[in-house]
Design a protein around this motif. Structure first.
Motif, PDB file in Angstrom:
ATOM      1  N   SER A   1      -3.565  -9.736  -1.327  1.00 19.28           N
ATOM      2  CA  SER A   1      -3.927  -8.392  -0.948  1.00 19.28           C
ATOM      3  C   SER A   1      -4.714  -8.330   0.436  1.00 19.28           C
ATOM      4  O   SER A   1      -4.654  -6.979   0.929  1.00 19.28           O
ATOM      5  CB  SER A   1      -4.944  -7.642  -2.042  1.00 19.28           C
TER       6      SER A   1
ATOM      7  N   SER B   1       0.933  -1.293   0.053  1.00 17.63           N
ATOM      8  CA  SER B   1       0.153  -0.022   0.098  1.00 17.63           C
ATOM      9  C   SER B   1       0.985   1.207  -0.048  1.00 17.63           C
ATOM     10  O   SER B   1       1.725   1.301   0.644  1.00 17.63           O
ATOM     11  CB  SER B   1      -0.959   0.065   1.372  1.00 17.63           C
TER      12      SER B   1
ATOM     13  N   LYS C   1      -1.276  -6.287   3.698  1.00 19.84           N
ATOM     14  CA  LYS C   1      -0.534  -5.140   2.985  1.00 19.84           C
ATOM     15  C   LYS C   1       0.689  -4.662   3.965  1.00 19.84           C
ATOM     16  O   LYS C   1       0.326  -4.719   5.073  1.00 19.84           O
ATOM     17  CB  LYS C   1      -1.459  -4.080   2.774  1.00 19.84           C
TER      18      LYS C   1
END
Length: 285
Positions: free
Chosen positions: A184, A11, A187
């Motif tokens: 995902s 991220s 992160k």
């Protein structure tokens, strides 16, 4: 028994979300701790056996178990994680050296997940159930610890990581299963440092830009090599103007006048004053 670890997506910015827990990112190396039929083996994320390197971690839990975490060294003066020290431990191969370093650079296994316990595969359980099981374990010594976490408040935690100069944080979905690949649901947010450097050469074969900075006398000294971050457009622009700046070359590198300046982001500075894992961000005019 080795289990391929779940890897983190990236991220670019810190975030807060009540569906996530957030943990400090430990600046060591990934470790899978496996105790099967009473035998303990330690593995890196790439399935390299590193059992010999960390004798202080070869202590049994109350039953067979597989744990995921980070092995790290802490600086006794600052209390902060020292990445170069854990690399010294990891690279040690001779028994005498390993025993010596066990005394001078002891490691801590910071655990953040439990994958198997008492013969049961826990990877399909939601993360918070695994965390609950992890919190109930009796640790075999003070060389083992469990990573703390907070719920929801990722931006506040990341601000603390920045203030302390730590590597960053991770955000993990509370209901995530354990995937044996990058996913995902987990992160990482890196607390990058930045520096403006001069490009003083380039590698002839695979991509790499040598970079330097002035020392206290104003003379340039090498501080690392950029291997990541430059797009095809950046590379084309560089090679389109660099030819007249050539000063010398050897088998591996072409050396150039320090006319081209770049901004890089990096994990931190090494003790020798070099850039750790510099990533190109932009040219500076």
């Amino acid at each position: 028994m080795f289990i391929s670890p779940m890897l983190l997506a990236t991220s670019d910015t810190a975030f807060s979300d009540q569906q996530y827990i957030f943990e400090p990112k430990i600046d060591g190396h990934r470790l899978i701790f496996s105790q099967q039929n009473g035998t303990i083996r330690l593995y890196t994320r790439h399935n390299n056996d590193c059992t010999r390197q960390y004798p202080e971690l070869l202590l049994p839990f109350d039953d067979d178990i597989i744990l995921d975490g980070e092995v790290a060294c802490y600086d006794p003066k600052t209390g902060l994680v020292d990445f170069e020290s854990i690399m010294t431990r990891f690279m040690a191969k001779k028994s005498e050296k390993i025993q010596q370093l066990t005394g001078t650079l002891p490691v801590t296994f910071v655990i953040f997940d439990v994958l198997h316990y008492k013969g049961q595969d826990l990877q399909q359980l939601p993360l918070m159930q695994r965390k609950e099981l992890l919190a109930g374990l009796t640790l075999p010594s003070d060389r083992f610890g469990i990573i703390p976490f907070i719920e929801g408040a990722g931006e506040a935690l990341f601000k603390q990581m920045q203030d302390l100069g730590l590597e960053g944080m991770t955000g993990k979905k509370k209901d995530s299963k354990y995937y044996n690949r990058r996913h995902s649901a987990w992160k990482k947010v890196i607390n990058w440092s930045y520096a403006d450097v001069f490009i003083t050469g380039y590698r002839k074969a695979e991509f790499g830009w040598l970079v330097s900075l002035p020392n206290e006398r104003g003379n340039l000294r090498p501080v690392g090599i950029i291997e990541h971050g430059a797009s095809p457009t950046h590379k084309k622009a560089f090679y389109g103007v660099v030819a007249p700046l050539k000063t010398d070359e050897d088998r591996e590198f072409v050396y150039v006048e320090p006319r081209i300046k770049a901004r890089v982001k990096m994990r931190n500075w090494t003790k020798a004053g070099n850039l750790r894992i510099p990533v190109f961000t932009e040219f500076i005019v």
